[in-house]
Scaffold this motif. Structure first.
Motif, PDB file in Angstrom:
ATOM      1  N   GLU A 291       2.459   6.202  -7.122  1.00  0.00           N
ATOM      2  CA  GLU A 291       1.363   6.973  -7.715  1.00  0.00           C
ATOM      3  C   GLU A 291       1.554   8.485  -7.545  1.00  0.00           C
ATOM      4  O   GLU A 291       1.081   9.269  -8.358  1.00  0.00           O
ATOM      5  CB  GLU A 291       0.030   6.540  -7.088  1.00  0.00           C
ATOM      6  CG  GLU A 291      -0.455   5.204  -7.649  1.00  0.00           C
ATOM      7  CD  GLU A 291      -1.442   4.474  -6.736  1.00  0.00           C
ATOM      8  OE1 GLU A 291      -1.838   3.361  -7.097  1.00  0.00           O
ATOM      9  OE2 GLU A 291      -1.806   5.016  -5.671  1.00  0.00           O
TER      10      GLU A 291
ATOM     11  N   ASN B 272       0.823  -1.215   0.000  1.00  0.00           N
ATOM     12  CA  ASN B 272       0.000   0.000   0.000  1.00  0.00           C
ATOM     13  C   ASN B 272       0.855   1.264   0.000  1.00  0.00           C
ATOM     14  O   ASN B 272       0.604   2.204  -0.751  1.00  0.00           O
ATOM     15  CB  ASN B 272      -0.900   0.042   1.241  1.00  0.00           C
ATOM     16  CG  ASN B 272      -2.129  -0.815   1.053  1.00  0.00           C
ATOM     17  OD1 ASN B 272      -2.501  -1.138  -0.063  1.00  0.00           O
ATOM     18  ND2 ASN B 272      -2.753  -1.210   2.153  1.00  0.00           N
TER      19      ASN B 272
ATOM     20  N   LYS C 227      -7.245  10.746  -5.518  1.00  0.00           N
ATOM     21  CA  LYS C 227      -7.043  10.147  -6.844  1.00  0.00           C
ATOM     22  C   LYS C 227      -8.391   9.846  -7.482  1.00  0.00           C
ATOM     23  O   LYS C 227      -9.343   9.489  -6.779  1.00  0.00           O
ATOM     24  CB  LYS C 227      -6.269   8.832  -6.697  1.00  0.00           C
ATOM     25  CG  LYS C 227      -4.910   9.045  -6.108  1.00  0.00           C
ATOM     26  CD  LYS C 227      -4.295   7.743  -5.701  1.00  0.00           C
ATOM     27  CE  LYS C 227      -3.107   8.005  -4.804  1.00  0.00           C
ATOM     28  NZ  LYS C 227      -2.702   6.829  -4.064  1.00  0.00           N
TER      29      LYS C 227
ATOM     30  N   ASN D 187       1.392   3.910  -3.106  1.00  0.00           N
ATOM     31  CA  ASN D 187       1.071   5.334  -2.945  1.00  0.00           C
ATOM     32  C   ASN D 187       2.236   6.205  -3.381  1.00  0.00           C
ATOM     33  O   ASN D 187       2.054   7.225  -4.039  1.00  0.00           O
ATOM     34  CB  ASN D 187       0.760   5.646  -1.477  1.00  0.00           C
ATOM     35  CG  ASN D 187      -0.680   5.349  -1.133  1.00  0.00           C
ATOM     36  OD1 ASN D 187      -1.488   5.088  -2.012  1.00  0.00           O
ATOM     37  ND2 ASN D 187      -0.991   5.373   0.142  1.00  0.00           N
TER      38      ASN D 187
HETATM   39 MG    MG Z   1      -3.307   3.852  -1.867  1.00  0.00          MG
END
Ligand code: MG
Ligand code: ADP
Length: 412
Positions: A314, A307, A360, A311
């Motif tokens: 991203e 996770n 997002k 992140n």
């Molecule tokens: Mg995430």
């Protein structure tokens, strides 16, 4: 809204009483009242100015208003000291001027008032000591050293008072934030449990039928391959749901195993490398020499790392790498995930972990909530350092495996 109302009410009662007492002091037993001389007029003027500022405070409540109140109070109390040289209590009022700023909980104002007030009093004492006209201030002059010592003592008490109150307020604020965070996790957990539970049942039914069809000889090999693929995917979905359900049952038996963080990160990074390459973001691993083991659940630590690294990827700007560092400290393992991406403001950081908070377009806003939960479950800590448009560093600490084991032993 209600607290604000109570504050206003309390404030007006307090300020009103103080003003009433000061007005009584102006008239009662004041020899200058009968004459209405300059002393009386000055006294009345500064009292009116100070009272006016006090009454105006709830309407503005900003630093300028606080500063104005402190200046008005100082002017009033110093005027009293000079106008009534034969009264000893005025010296005490002057000593207590910084105490007023304690109510405002403004460190800068408090220390500024303390320093300026000390400078004023020092100059005043020097004047009383050396000036010939200062015979008027006999009471202060007779025991000048004693007064100076008392003044210093009172200022030290004020600093301690301020410091203790400040610490207590800070602790209370942290406690309040913690409660907010655990409330969020609780709500999300209940929601997750409800949703996950409802999804699990139809999944089991579909999976059951697929398993039946897989055994059925009337389907050809190609179809059976598809069934196997579907079952695989359903297994993954079930796993995710089980993990989701674990959020809602934080008190359930935690199974602790020895988890090698370096191994986990190595496998997670190989898994996510291709994901990062879509936008040309490499993941650089910096693993130290030492063994870094913690007591946790392997799958959950993996989920945590996936996770957080996802992140970071991203958020990253194209072409910039994500750095993952692991370090063994005295009694902890430290994991750092560093990206050079969009970064976050202070308010955004405070919102992290709130269910469904996502900036997002295709985000779920559940990833970090699950991460916070996993970190808490294994007695770790997580915090975010971030600068907007510069990047983010996530720092996670977990107790070392050895440490945790010996702590458990000691408890037994
Ligand atoms: Mg995430
Ligand atoms: P999601 O990834 O589905 O949006 P998360 O809970 O994982 O949900 O993250 C919540 C939000 O926190 C993200 O939408 C993003 O705005 C912010 N965030 C998380 N990690 C980072 C990071 N490394 N850099 C910048 N923003 C981040």
């Amino acid at each position: 809204m209600k607290t604000d109302f109570t504050f206003k009410k309390m404030y007006y009662i307090g300020a009103g009483t103080a003003i009433a007492a000061m007005i009584t002091g102006l008239f009662w037993g004041n020899p200058h009242f009968a004459a209405i001389d300059l002393t009386f007029i000055l006294h009345a003027f500064f009292l009116a100015a100070f009272s006016f500022c006090l009454l105006l405070y709830p309407a503005f409540k900003n630093r300028t208003m606080k500063t104005v109140i402190l200046i008005a109070a100082s002017a009033y109390f110093y005027t009293l000291f000079f106008l009534y040289p034969g009264t000893w209590s005025t010296f005490i009022y002057i000593c207590l001027i910084p105490a007023l700023s304690i109510f405002f909980f403004d460190s800068l104002l408090f220390y500024l008032t303390l320093i300026l007030n000390s400078l004023f009093i020092t100059s005043m004492c020097s004047y009383i000591m050396f000036s010939k006209q200062s015979e008027l201030y006999l009471l202060t002059k007779q025991d000048l050293i004693g007064n100076v010592i008392n003044f210093l003592g009172s200022q030290i008490i004020l600093v301690i008072l301020y410091y203790v109150t400040y610490l207590r307020m800070k602790r209370q604020q942290e406690y309040y934030e913690q409660i907010q965070q655990s409330e969020r996790i609780k709500t999300a957990g209940q929601l997750a449990a409800a949703v996950a539970h409802e999804i699990r049942n139809p999944l089991t039914v579909v999976k059951g039928f697929l398993q039946l069809y897989e055994q059925d000889s009337s389907y050809d090999r190609k179809a059976k391959e598809h069934f196997a693929l579907m079952i695989d995917e359903l297994d993954t979905a079930e796993k995710v749901i089980s993990q989701f359900l674990s959020i809602s049952a934080p008190n359930k038996e935690i199974s602790l195993e020895k988890v090698n963080v370096k191994e986990i990160l190595y496998s997670v990074v190989s898994l996510l490398n291709s994901y990062g390459l879509v936008h040309d973001n490499r993941i650089e691993l910096e693993l130290g020499e030492e063994e870094c083991c913690i007591a946790a659940d392997q799958t959950e630590v993996k989920q945590l790392c996936i996770n957080l690294i996802k992140n970071a990827i991203e958020a990253s700007k194209e072409g910039l790498p994500v750095l993952v560092k692991v370090k063994r400290m005295k009694s902890e393992v430290e994991i750092k995930i560093i990206d050079h991406g969009t970064g976050m403001s202070k308010t955004e950081i405070q919102l992290l972990g709130t269910p469904f908070y996502s900036l997002k377009s295709k985000g779920t806003g559940l990833g970090l909530m699950i991460c916070f939960n996993i970190v808490k479950k294994y007695k770790g800590t997580i915090h975010f350092e971030s600068v907007k448009e510069k990047g983010t560093t996530v720092v996670i600490h977990f107790p070392l495996y050895r440490e945790l084991a010996s702590r458990e032993e000691k408890r037994i």
